[in-house]
Design an enzyme around this catalytic site. Structure first.
Site, short mmCIF file in Angstrom:
data_model
loop_
_atom_site.label_atom_id
_atom_site.label_comp_id
_atom_site.label_asym_id
_atom_site.label_seq_id
_atom_site.Cartn_x
_atom_site.Cartn_y
_atom_site.Cartn_z
N SER A 18 52.02 87.58 -57.00
CA SER A 18 51.17 88.34 -56.09
C SER A 18 49.96 87.49 -55.74
O SER A 18 49.74 86.43 -56.33
CB SER A 18 50.71 89.64 -56.75
OG SER A 18 49.73 89.34 -57.72
N LYS A 19 49.18 87.98 -54.83
CA LYS A 19 47.99 87.26 -54.37
C LYS A 19 47.06 86.89 -55.53
O LYS A 19 46.30 85.94 -55.44
CB LYS A 19 47.22 88.15 -53.38
CG LYS A 19 47.79 88.07 -51.98
CD LYS A 19 47.06 86.98 -51.19
CE LYS A 19 47.75 86.66 -49.89
NZ LYS A 19 47.53 85.29 -49.46
#
Ligand code: GLU
Length: 499
Positions: free
Chosen positions: A255-256
Site C-alpha cells: 500500500s501507499k
C-alpha cells in the site's frame, strides 16, 4: 491470429485508476507465458463500472505496458478476431447469455430492497456468519415475479449457486476446493440491466477462447463463482493460476504506506524499465534462486506458472533501488542520455533544444557519472554543476570544509590554473588520463600532496565533496569554465569562510 491449440492468455485491467504495480506483474507473467508458448496475449478492458471507469486510465494503462515493452496481439487498439475488446462494447451479448441462463433455471430474479439486504447482512455478521444472500426470492413464483415487475419493481438477476462443492486445479496452489454453501447467490445483472464483473469475465474468457488465467490472489474467491458459471454454460473453464499477493516490508498488502503502488510512479521517478521488469519477475518467481539480475528474455525462456510461489512476495524498495542502479550501470551512455534527458529538462537544467545541440557532450557527462546514480531522476543532482554559472557556484559545506583544510589552496589553485592555461596554449591534453598523469607529476614536482590540490579543485569545479573523475569534469567543463571556476574559488577561499 493465434495457432490452434496454443495457449491464449489475457490481461484484463479495469480502467478505474493507474496501472497498479501488481497489475503490471500480472500482465508480465501472462505475457511471458504467451510468448514462451507461442500463444496469444490479449488485452481486454473491463470497463463495466460506469462511474469509476475512465478513458484516461485506459490510455494510461496501455501506455504503461507499452513503456515496459509488453505488447499484445489483440486488444482495443489493435483489434483481433474476438473483438471488441472493451466490455462496454459487448453488452448486448452478455444480456443474451443472462436471458438464456434465466430461462434454463440457472439464475433467478431478486427484488429484495437494499434495506432488507442490509438487515440480513448485519444479522449474519452479528451471528459471526459470512454475509450472503439467503435465497428469499428464489421461492417466488413466475406470477409473483411478474406482478412485481408490472408494479414497477426492477429486479437484479442472481446466479443460483447449487449445493455441493466446487473444485479446480490451480497452477500455483494445486487443488482448491470451495464449499458452495460459502458462495453467495451473486448478482449477474444489476437492476439497471448492467452486467457484473464475475458474469462478463466468464462470457469474455469463453468467447475469447482464453485457455489460462493468471491473476492476483485477491480474485481467488471469485473463481468458484466463475467455474460454476462455466459449468452452467456447459463450457470448460480456463486453467487458473492465482499469483501471490505482493506484500510491503511490513508484511501487509502493498500500500501507499510502504511505497508507491502505481507503475507510473516508478516510471516517473526514472526507474529503468528493465529494472522494473526484472524486479517484478522476482515477485513470486525466481530464475534459478542464484541470479537476481536477468532480462525478460530469460523470463520468457523459463517462465512456468507452476514455478510461481504460493506465499506472498515481499516488495523491498531498497532492493528495487539497488536493482535500478545496476541497470543504469549496464546501459549504454547513449541510451541513458536519451532516457535522462526529460529529467534534466524537468529539473530546469537546460531546454530540450540545448541538450539536443550538445548530444555528444551529454553522453560524455552521463558516462562520467554512470557509476553514481540509480534513477534517471537522480542525474540532475549529480550533474547540475555542469550547467551552473561559473561564478558563485553553490558549495556543499562539506566540500568547502575539505577545501579550506588546505591553507595554501588559493595559491595552489592559481598556480594550477596558470599551468593548465599553458597546457591549453601548447595544445596538450586537457582532459582524461593524460591530464591526470601530468597533474600528478605537477603536484609531485611542487612537493604538494594530492588532496592539497584535488580537494580545493573539486570544490571549485563542482561544489560537491565527491563525484565523477576530476579530469573528466575538466574535459566536460572546458578550459574557459574551468579557469573561471578556479579563479572564483581562489578568491573565495582567500578570505575566511562566512560563518
Ligand atoms: N478486471 C479485473 C481487475 O482489474 C481482472 C479480472 C481478472 O483478471 O479476472 O482486477
Amino acid at each position: 491470429m493465434s495457432a490452434p491449440n496454443k495457449p491464449r492468455l489475457r490481461f484484463a485491467p479495469s480502467p478505474t485508476g493507474q496501472l497498479h504495480i501488481g497489475g503490471a506483474r500480472t500482465a508480465l507473467f501472462n505475457w511471458a507465458f504467451a510468448r514462451r508458448t507461442g500463444g496469444a496475449f490479449v488485452l481486454r478492458v473491463e470497463d463495466t463500472d460506469p462511474t469509476r471507469s475512465k478513458k484516461e486510465y485506459e490510455h494510461a494503462i496501455l501506455d504503461g505496458l507499452t513503456r515496459m515493452g509488453i505488447d499484445w496481439d489483440e486488444g482495443p487498439d489493435v483489434g483481433g478476431e474476438y473483438g471488441p475488446y472493451r466490455q462496454t462494447e459487448r453488452f448486448d451479448g452478455y444480456l443474451g447469455v443472462a436471458a438464456a441462463l434465466f430461462q434454463a433455471g440457472y439464475a433467478y430474479r431478486c427484488f429484495c430492497p437494499s434495506e432488507r439486504l442490509e438487515a440480513l447482512r448485519e444479522a449474519q455478521m452479528a451471528a459471526k456468519e459470512n454475509p450472503r444472500y439467503d435465497g428469499c426470492c428464489k421461492a417466488l413464483t413466475k406470477e409473483e415475479a411478474q406482478a412485481k415487475i408490472s408494479a414497477g419493481e426492477e429486479p437484479v438477476l442472481r446466479f443460483d449457486v447449487p449445493e455441493g462443492e466446487t473444485r479446480f486445479t490451480d497452477l500455483i496452489r494445486g487443488e482448491v476446493t470451495f464449499q458452495n454453501a460459502e458462495v453467495d447467490d451473486w448478482i449477474m445483472v444489476r437492476a439497471d440491466a448492467t452486467p457484473t464483473y464475475n458474469f462478463v469475465v466468464v462470457c469474455d474468457d469463453s468467447d475469447m477462447q482464453i485457455t489460462h488465467v493468471l491473476r492476483g490472489e485477491e480474485h481467488l474467491t471469485n473463481t468458484p463463482k466463475q467455474v460454476l458459471l462455466f459449468e452452467a454454460l456447459g463450457l470448460d473453464a480456463p486453467i487458473y493460476g492465482h499469483l501471490p499477493l505482493m506484500l510491503g516490508t511490513d508484511g501487509k498488502k502493498l500500500s501507499k504506506r510502504t511505497g508507491d503502488t502505481a507503475l507510473i510512479d516508478y516510471l516517473d521517478k526514472g526507474y529503468p524499465p528493465e529494472a522494473i521488469l526484472n524486479f517484478l519477475c522476482l515477485q513470486g518467481w525466481a530464475l534459478d534462486g542464484e541470479h537476481d539480475l536477468f532480462g525478460v528474455d530469460e523470463l520468457i525462456a523459463n517462465f512456468e506458472p507452476t514455478d510461481v510461489s504460493k506465499g506472498g512476495s515481499i516488495f523491498d524498495p531498497e532492493k528495487f533501488l539497488w536493482m535500478a542502479g545496476e541497470y543504469v550501470r549496464r546501459d549504454t551512455p547513449e541510451r541513458l542520455a536519451e532516457r535522462c534527458t526529460p529529467f534534466l529538462v524537468a529539473a530546469g537544467l537546460a531546454t530540450l533544444e540545448q541538450l539536443d545541440a550538445r548530444k555528444d557532450w551529454l553522453v560524455r557527462a552521463v558516462a562520467a557519472h554512470q557509476e553514481r546514480f540509480r534513477l534517471y531522476s537522480e542525474l540532475p543532482d549529480w550533474i547540475g554543476y555542469l550547467f551552473a554559472d561559473d561564478a558563485g557556484l553553490v558549495w556543499d559545506p562539506k566540500a568547502e570544509k575539505g577545501a579550506r583544510k588546505h591553507a595554501a589552496a588559493p595559491e595552489t589553485l592559481a598556480a594550477f590554473a596558470t599551468w593548465l592555461a599553458a597546457r591549453g596554449a601548447a595544445g596538450e591534453a586537457l582532459e582524461g588520463a593524460d591530464l591526470a598523469e601530468a597533474t600528478k607529476a605537477w603536484v609531485a614536482e611542487r612537493g604538494l600532496k594530492i588532496p592539497g590540490l584535488f580537494q580545493p579543485l573539486r570544490c571549485a569545479l563542482t561544489g560537491a565533496p565527491g563525484g565523477a573523475d576530476l579530469f573528466e569534469i575538466i574535459g566536460l567543463l572546458g578550459l574557459d569554465a574551468t579557469l573561471a571556476r578556479i579563479a572564483d574559488a581562489a578568491a573565495r577561499l582567500g578570505v575566511p569562510a562566512a560563518s
